[in-house]
Motif scaffolding. Structure first.
Motif, PDB file in Angstrom:
ATOM      1  N   SER A  91      31.862  44.919  39.927  1.00 45.75           N
ATOM      2  CA  SER A  91      31.851  43.719  39.098  1.00 45.75           C
ATOM      3  C   SER A  91      33.084  42.858  39.369  1.00 45.75           C
ATOM      4  O   SER A  91      32.987  41.627  39.479  1.00 45.75           O
ATOM      5  N   ALA A  92      34.240  43.491  39.480  1.00 42.27           N
ATOM      6  CA  ALA A  92      35.473  42.749  39.749  1.00 42.27           C
ATOM      7  C   ALA A  92      35.429  42.103  41.123  1.00 42.27           C
ATOM      8  O   ALA A  92      35.892  40.969  41.304  1.00 42.27           O
ATOM      9  N   ARG A  93      34.869  42.812  42.101  1.00 39.13           N
ATOM     10  CA  ARG A  93      34.755  42.246  43.449  1.00 39.13           C
ATOM     11  C   ARG A  93      33.815  41.039  43.452  1.00 39.13           C
ATOM     12  O   ARG A  93      34.082  40.025  44.103  1.00 39.13           O
ATOM     13  N   SER A  94      32.710  41.145  42.712  1.00 37.08           N
ATOM     14  CA  SER A  94      31.751  40.043  42.642  1.00 37.08           C
ATOM     15  C   SER A  94      32.362  38.811  41.983  1.00 37.08           C
ATOM     16  O   SER A  94      32.196  37.681  42.457  1.00 37.08           O
ATOM     17  N   LEU A  95      33.088  39.020  40.892  1.00 35.39           N
ATOM     18  CA  LEU A  95      33.712  37.899  40.188  1.00 35.39           C
ATOM     19  C   LEU A  95      34.777  37.240  41.049  1.00 35.39           C
ATOM     20  O   LEU A  95      34.868  36.003  41.122  1.00 35.39           O
ATOM     21  N   LEU A  96      35.581  38.043  41.739  1.00 36.39           N
ATOM     22  CA  LEU A  96      36.595  37.490  42.629  1.00 36.39           C
ATOM     23  C   LEU A  96      35.937  36.675  43.734  1.00 36.39           C
ATOM     24  O   LEU A  96      36.404  35.572  44.065  1.00 36.39           O
ATOM     25  N   SER A  97      34.864  37.182  44.312  1.00 42.12           N
ATOM     26  CA  SER A  97      34.161  36.465  45.365  1.00 42.12           C
ATOM     27  C   SER A  97      33.650  35.118  44.871  1.00 42.12           C
ATOM     28  O   SER A  97      33.769  34.096  45.558  1.00 42.12           O
TER      29      SER A  97
END
Length: 260
Positions: free
Chosen positions: A13-19
């Motif tokens: 989830s954190a990777r998706s939001l950062l992307s």
């Protein structure tokens, strides 16, 4: 803290939001910072553009936007250097903030595999927030549509974002003065008809609602059958309606309402 068996320091989830935020920086935030620095977006007139291009720019420069742009570029460059060093990747070369945002978005996994990844997310998010605060006037900004340049798509102009009530806006890329009222009328029809991939839909929806909508949320809507495709590409890639996504987003209780 390591989040899963693959030794990531950022969960999915954190990777998706950062992307998603890196894509926003790449696709429109930096360009809008350029406009805000000369106050073109805030005033939205051809006269302002002429002033900003004159020899006397002291009265039209927005120092807050300039500082935010400097901070954004420096933050992205520092974390690009960190990933290159930690993961032994070649330096991608110097460039503007879009350049580093694009590179980091393509190397989110590499960043997530470094112990400093949570710090990177915090600092990039702070820079992203400061940039958006600098370009969003108090009464809000709206996406008016693609530039009206007759050279499109040969000229790669970015989308036009203006303050409510703006009648005309001059594109920094091609110098064409856009009729905002006509653009917004056209955009309304296009929004209802255009099909977005799930990834594109997350970005488009984020722009429409003025907040970050992670790709993960859109993907969950699709998985749960809440959002159905309206079309598909020849390769099977599904496309979705922004209008349907907006309806779903507005019908979803906010975190504040759910916890009240």
């Amino acid at each position: 803290m390591i989040t899963d068996a693959d030794h990531f320091y950022l969960d999915r989830s954190a990777r998706s939001l950062l992307s998603t935020r890196l894509q926003e920086i790449r696709d429109w935030i930096v360009d809008e910072l350029d406009n805000a620095i000369t106050r073109q977006t805030a005033l939205g007139t051809q006269e302002t553009t002429r002033q900003a291009r004159s020899d006397d720019t002291a009265d039209v420069l927005d120092l807050n936007a300039s500082d935010a742009a400097h901070d954004l570029h420096g933050t992205l460059r520092v974390w690009t250097h960190h990933v290159c060093t930690a993961r032994k990747l070649p330096w991608p070369g110097e460039g503007r903030a879009q350049h580093f945002a694009r590179w980091l978005d393509g190397h989110v996994i590499d960043l997530a595999l470094t112990e400093q990844a949570p710090v990177a997310v915090d600092e990039i998010t702070d820079a992203w927030k400061r940039a958006k605060d600098a370009i969003d006037p108090p009464q809000g900004r709206e996406f008016a549509g693609p530039c009206q340049s007759p050279e499109q798509p040969a000229v790669s102009c970015l989308g036009v974002y203006v303050r409510r009530g703006t009648d005309a806006w001059t594109c920094r890329t091609c110098s064409v003065t856009c009729d905002i009222t006509a653009m917004q009328a056209d955009l309304h029809d296009q929004v209802l008809e255009y099909g977005y991939t799930a990834n594109q839909l997350a970005t488009a929806l984020s722009r429409e609602v003025g907040d970050t909508v992670p790709y993960e949320r859109v993907r969950n809507w699709v998985r749960r059958g809440k959002l159905s495709p309206i079309d598909a590409d020849d390769d099977g890639t599904q496309r979705f309606s922004l209008n349907d996504a907006l309806t779903l987003y507005n019908a979803t209780p906010s975190r504040t309402a759910r916890t009240a």
